[in-house]
Design an enzyme around this catalytic site. Structure first.
Site: not given
Length: 399
Positions: A7, A90, A179, A242, A385
């Site tokens: 990931n 991922r 996500h 960001r 995840e």
């Protein structure tokens, strides 16, 4: 089936070696602060924990270090890469090309490459992870799981932009969402928790994924119906580097009046804004520490971060027409009691009543941090995840 899950985030790599279908984690770990001189590496098995601080310049070096540990004579858990049957990756942006998990081919890699511009902090790292894994685990099936897939249920009224129609029909410009693997995992766990505890069916949930990248999803009856990130993973919440939401006219002003090039603006919005632009730090742990020591800019950035989250809780409660629970997850959501406190303060109109003592407790389990009188549950659910990716990889390869 032994499956390695990779990931790759914008500044981190989380990994697990999982024995399927039992979901038995053989080893796990992560590397964070990639690109800094003080990158942190952890590697954990049932009997061993390795922790190092060292410079890791990029994702390729990080993945090579992980592979070395997996096969190390002293701390390794496999003798040969041939023991690995599959590697699950991922991948952040699947665009309109990928709506489900796929076996990786050269064609798949090329399509991931074509989407670099839409996820410049992520898809290049994801593809690099794939290329390195193909070299290291060269007998394993390589599988891609896309963050955008969970958000395919977002209705057209939410995913279509108010732009000329042909930009959607011909150019596939729309809200895709990100996500998704995390939001899917924690929302399903939240619904199960709420149902098992006879609280509610968990029909209306807002999941709040807070890490270096941040996003929120409104989940109705287990399906994503709106999301803060859009065509690319830039808008919505304030993130590590960001900007999140910004008035589009600012971009034209920067270019037309201040002399910035479009590349300059893109770099600014992606890599120089957010918490880094506000404070000089991109890691929330540094920002919280400086705020505690009286740094006014850091405190303001934390307040702005929480304010943006509150705005979306209000918007998504309206979209859902009710609210059963909010869920904090990911590195910041799970570990920053201060951010959770800022978000939940003065939110009693939405039924959110924070228990400050519970909020300070750390745990790897699902937990409530609301008071008994809170109409809306406040949950902290550690995301996994990697387990979600492993399940999708296993299902694909057995189908």
């Amino acid at each position: 089936m032994k499956v390695v899950i990779i990931n790759s985030g914008s500044s981190s790599i989380k990994y697990q070696l999982i024995d399927m279908p039992e979901n038995a984690v053989i080893c796990s770990g992560m590397i964070d602060r990639i690109g800094l001189e003080t990158s942190n590496l952890t590697y954990v098995t049932d009997s061993i924990k390795v922790q190092e601080t060292l410079p890791i310049a990029n994702h390729k070096i990080g993945l090579e270090k992980i592979a070395q540990l997996l096969m190390d004579d002293k701390v390794g858990v496999i003798k040969s890469t041939s023991e690995i049957q599959a590697v699950g990756h991922r991948v952040v942006h699947g665009g309109s090309s990928f709506t489900k998990t796929v076996v990786i081919t050269e064609e798949v890699k090329e399509k991931i490459r074509q989407l670099f511009d839409l996820a410049p902090l992520h898809n290049p790292a994801n593809l690099e992870g794939i290329n390195v894994a193909e070299e290291i685990f060269n007998t394993a099936q390589q599988v891609a799981v896309f963050d955008t897939a969970f958000h395919q249920t977002i209705p057209v009224v939410a995913h279509k932009y108010a732009l000329p129609n042909y930009l959607l029909t011909e150019n596939k410009i729309r809200l895709y969402g990100f996500h998704g693997t995390s939001h899917k995992y924690v929302s399903e766990n939240a619904i199960h928790y709420l149902t098992q505890n006879s609280v509610t069916k968990g029909s209306n949930i807002i999941t709040i994924h807070l890490g270096n990248g941040c996003s929120m999803t409104s989940v109705k009856d287990g399906k994503s119906i709106d999301h803060t990130l859009g065509f690319g993973p830039m808008n919505g919440l304030i993130m590590g580097t960001r900007s999140g939401d910004v008035d589009q006219s600012v971009i034209f002003y920067l270019v037309n009046s201040l002399g910035y090039s479009l590349d300059d603006v893109n770099t600014m919005l992606q890599k120089q804004s957010g918490m880094l632009g506000l404070t000089g730090f991109s890691d929330l742990r540094d920002i919280e520490a400086n705020a505690e020591n009286g740094n006014v800019e850091c405190q303001l950035a934390l307040d702005m971060n929480a304010y943006r989250i509150k705005k979306y809780i209000g918007a998504y409660t309206a979209v859902l027409n009710g609210l059963d629970a909010i869920v904090f997850t990911a590195g910041i959501g799970e570990n920053s009691s201060y951010i959770r406190k800022l978000v939940c303060t003065d939110m009693d109109y939405f039924g959110l009543e924070l228990d400050h003592a519970k909020n300070e407790v750390r745990s790897k389990e699902i937990r409530e941090i609301n008071t008994p009188d809170s109409r809306t549950k406040i949950l902290v659910i550690p995301t996994n995840e990697e387990i979600e990716i492993a399940n999708q990889v296993y299902e694909l390869l057995l189908s």
